[in-house]
Motif scaffolding. Sequence first.
Motif, PDB file in Angstrom:
ATOM      1  N   VAL A 199       0.808  -0.957  -0.191  1.00  0.00           N
ATOM      2  CA  VAL A 199      -0.087   0.154   0.047  1.00  0.00           C
ATOM      3  C   VAL A 199       0.722   1.277   0.041  1.00  0.00           C
ATOM      4  CG1 VAL A 199      -1.568   1.392   1.367  1.00  0.00           C
ATOM      5  CG2 VAL A 199      -1.963  -1.031   1.277  1.00  0.00           C
ATOM      6  N   GLY A 200       0.661   2.035  -1.026  1.00  0.00           N
ATOM      7  CA  GLY A 200       1.483   3.288  -1.079  1.00  0.00           C
ATOM      8  C   GLY A 200       1.613   3.735  -2.302  1.00  0.00           C
ATOM      9  N   MET A 201       2.210   4.903  -2.664  1.00  0.00           N
ATOM     10  CA  MET A 201       2.491   5.347  -3.877  1.00  0.00           C
ATOM     11  C   MET A 201       3.476   4.614  -4.869  1.00  0.00           C
ATOM     12  SD  MET A 201       4.947   8.766  -3.578  1.00  0.00           S
ATOM     13  CE  MET A 201       3.851   9.725  -2.440  1.00  0.00           C
ATOM     14  N   ASP A 202       3.381   4.555  -6.163  1.00  0.00           N
ATOM     15  CA  ASP A 202       4.374   3.910  -6.911  1.00  0.00           C
ATOM     16  C   ASP A 202       5.644   4.956  -6.626  1.00  0.00           C
ATOM     17  OD1 ASP A 202       6.287   3.556  -9.171  1.00  0.00           O
ATOM     18  OD2 ASP A 202       4.491   2.984 -10.530  1.00  0.00           O
ATOM     19  N   ASN A 203       6.686   4.367  -6.039  1.00  0.00           N
ATOM     20  CA  ASN A 203       7.971   5.046  -5.644  1.00  0.00           C
ATOM     21  C   ASN A 203       8.767   5.594  -6.889  1.00  0.00           C
ATOM     22  OD1 ASN A 203       7.721   5.373  -2.572  1.00  0.00           O
ATOM     23  ND2 ASN A 203       7.708   3.280  -2.544  1.00  0.00           N
ATOM     24  N   ARG A 204       9.084   4.700  -7.642  1.00  0.00           N
ATOM     25  CA  ARG A 204       9.741   4.918  -8.847  1.00  0.00           C
ATOM     26  C   ARG A 204       9.125   6.054  -9.762  1.00  0.00           C
ATOM     27  NH1 ARG A 204      13.612   1.830 -11.861  1.00  0.00           N
ATOM     28  NH2 ARG A 204      12.985   0.181 -10.363  1.00  0.00           N
ATOM     29  N   ALA A 205       7.713   6.163  -9.787  1.00  0.00           N
ATOM     30  CA  ALA A 205       7.173   7.296 -10.477  1.00  0.00           C
ATOM     31  C   ALA A 205       7.084   8.406  -9.696  1.00  0.00           C
ATOM     32  CB  ALA A 205       5.533   6.894 -10.762  1.00  0.00           C
ATOM     33  N   ALA A 206       7.113   8.559  -8.401  1.00  0.00           N
ATOM     34  CA  ALA A 206       7.360   9.496  -7.349  1.00  0.00           C
ATOM     35  C   ALA A 206       8.662  10.202  -7.615  1.00  0.00           C
ATOM     36  CB  ALA A 206       6.961   9.240  -5.892  1.00  0.00           C
ATOM     37  N   GLY A 207       9.548   9.147  -7.629  1.00  0.00           N
ATOM     38  CA  GLY A 207      11.108   9.831  -8.094  1.00  0.00           C
ATOM     39  C   GLY A 207      11.212  10.615  -9.179  1.00  0.00           C
ATOM     40  N   ALA A 208      10.582   9.897 -10.232  1.00  0.00           N
ATOM     41  CA  ALA A 208      10.633  10.449 -11.570  1.00  0.00           C
ATOM     42  C   ALA A 208      10.033  11.723 -11.957  1.00  0.00           C
ATOM     43  CB  ALA A 208      10.009   9.574 -12.673  1.00  0.00           C
ATOM     44  N   THR A 209       8.845  11.930 -10.885  1.00  0.00           N
ATOM     45  CA  THR A 209       8.019  13.036 -10.774  1.00  0.00           C
ATOM     46  C   THR A 209       8.918  14.252 -10.404  1.00  0.00           C
ATOM     47  OG1 THR A 209       5.919  12.030 -10.409  1.00  0.00           O
ATOM     48  CG2 THR A 209       5.881  14.418  -9.799  1.00  0.00           C
ATOM     49  N   ALA A 210       9.745  14.096  -9.180  1.00  0.00           N
ATOM     50  CA  ALA A 210      10.618  14.833  -8.380  1.00  0.00           C
ATOM     51  C   ALA A 210      11.789  15.237  -9.113  1.00  0.00           C
ATOM     52  CB  ALA A 210      10.985  14.212  -7.219  1.00  0.00           C
ATOM     53  N   GLY A 211      12.199  14.210 -10.207  1.00  0.00           N
ATOM     54  CA  GLY A 211      13.319  14.645 -11.081  1.00  0.00           C
ATOM     55  C   GLY A 211      12.792  15.705 -12.333  1.00  0.00           C
ATOM     56  N   TYR A 212      11.653  15.295 -12.722  1.00  0.00           N
ATOM     57  CA  TYR A 212      11.064  16.326 -13.801  1.00  0.00           C
ATOM     58  C   TYR A 212      11.095  17.609 -13.482  1.00  0.00           C
ATOM     59  CZ  TYR A 212       7.708  18.292 -16.971  1.00  0.00           C
ATOM     60  OH  TYR A 212       6.952  19.142 -17.708  1.00  0.00           O
ATOM     61  N   LEU A 213      10.324  17.772 -12.012  1.00  0.00           N
ATOM     62  CA  LEU A 213      10.181  19.255 -11.628  1.00  0.00           C
ATOM     63  C   LEU A 213      11.536  19.703 -11.476  1.00  0.00           C
ATOM     64  CD1 LEU A 213       7.305  18.254  -9.079  1.00  0.00           C
ATOM     65  CD2 LEU A 213       7.046  19.649 -11.051  1.00  0.00           C
ATOM     66  N   MET A 214      12.387  19.038 -10.572  1.00  0.00           N
ATOM     67  CA  MET A 214      13.809  19.631 -10.614  1.00  0.00           C
ATOM     68  C   MET A 214      14.299  20.235 -11.728  1.00  0.00           C
ATOM     69  SD  MET A 214      15.708  20.420  -8.002  1.00  0.00           S
ATOM     70  CE  MET A 214      15.359  18.713  -6.602  1.00  0.00           C
ATOM     71  N   CYS A 215      14.271  19.570 -12.796  1.00  0.00           N
ATOM     72  CA  CYS A 215      14.785  19.821 -14.310  1.00  0.00           C
ATOM     73  C   CYS A 215      14.091  20.845 -14.721  1.00  0.00           C
ATOM     74  CB  CYS A 215      14.784  18.816 -15.379  1.00  0.00           C
ATOM     75  SG  CYS A 215      15.863  17.212 -14.929  1.00  0.00           S
ATOM     76  N   GLN A 216      12.961  21.196 -14.365  1.00  0.00           N
ATOM     77  CA  GLN A 216      12.064  22.348 -15.006  1.00  0.00           C
ATOM     78  C   GLN A 216      12.598  23.571 -14.150  1.00  0.00           C
ATOM     79  OE1 GLN A 216      10.303  22.387 -17.851  1.00  0.00           O
ATOM     80  NE2 GLN A 216      11.263  20.100 -17.765  1.00  0.00           N
ATOM     81  N   TRP A 217      12.624  23.458 -12.790  1.00  0.00           N
ATOM     82  CA  TRP A 217      12.796  24.620 -12.047  1.00  0.00           C
ATOM     83  C   TRP A 217      14.536  25.266 -12.010  1.00  0.00           C
ATOM     84  CZ3 TRP A 217      10.157  21.905  -7.605  1.00  0.00           C
ATOM     85  CH2 TRP A 217       8.431  21.937  -7.804  1.00  0.00           C
TER      86      TRP A 217
END
Length: 340
Positions: A162-180
Amino acid sequence: MPHRYPVREIARQAGVSEATVDRVLHRRSGVREGTVLQVEQAIADLDRQRTQLRLSGRQFMIDLVMETPRQFSRLVREALELELPGLRPAVIRARYHLNETWETDDLIAKLDAIVRQGSHGVVLKAPDTPAVAEAIGRLTARRIPVITLVTDVPMSTRVAYVGMDNRAAGATAGYLMCQWLRHVDADVLVMTSSEMFRGEEEREMGFRAAMRTYDPDRKVIVVTDSDGLDETCGPLTTRTLREHPGVAAVYSIGGGNKGIVAAFGREDRTCEAFIGHDLGDANRALLRSGHLTAVLHHDLRADMRAVAQTVMGFHGALPGDHRPRASGIQIITPHNVPED
């Protein structure tokens, strides 16, 4: 007409006589079509309510065994206790075994103690190690289902994660970081609490994959074994800032964000972007103060509801397959912080 209820119960539900129900069930003539539909609807209603009848008076005891910073265990506990009233007529009680750090032998001893005393289910946040997987196997052998929470032990007999898809969460963080950081020359510090937690490892892998895709030349420095605690993360961050003058952004996977912010302050360094996980009190305050750029969050109450349904389904109190789906990943900024 197939059914599993006494004629009297169907008649009471449909609001017709028992003789009329008998005629409908045996498909005899002389019954109006509307009455036939009324009886059929009554049986369908009883089918839906049968779950509640089956739950009535059922009591379940579950054990939460977690190695995690106190702030996160408090969030989980609050989420579970907010969900419990909505599970009635079933009654679920919980026993809590929560530590910020846990020696492996002590953790295994606790799981084995639950094997001896019995439980209807174990909710587990623990390192992904062979010893933990073997302890899960001993619980399973006693028909005690284990549900891993936010970090998985996939090579075990646990019944669900039970929980989020951790790999997808990390990829989301990476995408946001690259944009910022698109127009900023900055190295990125990634802080994890331990290399032994599968969920954190998957977040780091997702983050690195996204960085390779969107910003392959960006330097990423990984620091681990912080235990997710402020008092550990502070000195580790200070050392990293001194060793790596280019660090000006952070992805905090395991917690300890107040300590990280304090270290940037002591070194008089600017943090251009800071992404964390979970909405504890400290992260809420850091969002509002502008120190955290965003928090990746998931609905812990929905997670606890999934845990309860999995336990009840395992013990035959709910029909069908109650395998949880991955939690949705929410991006929280200072402008959309949900109320406590």
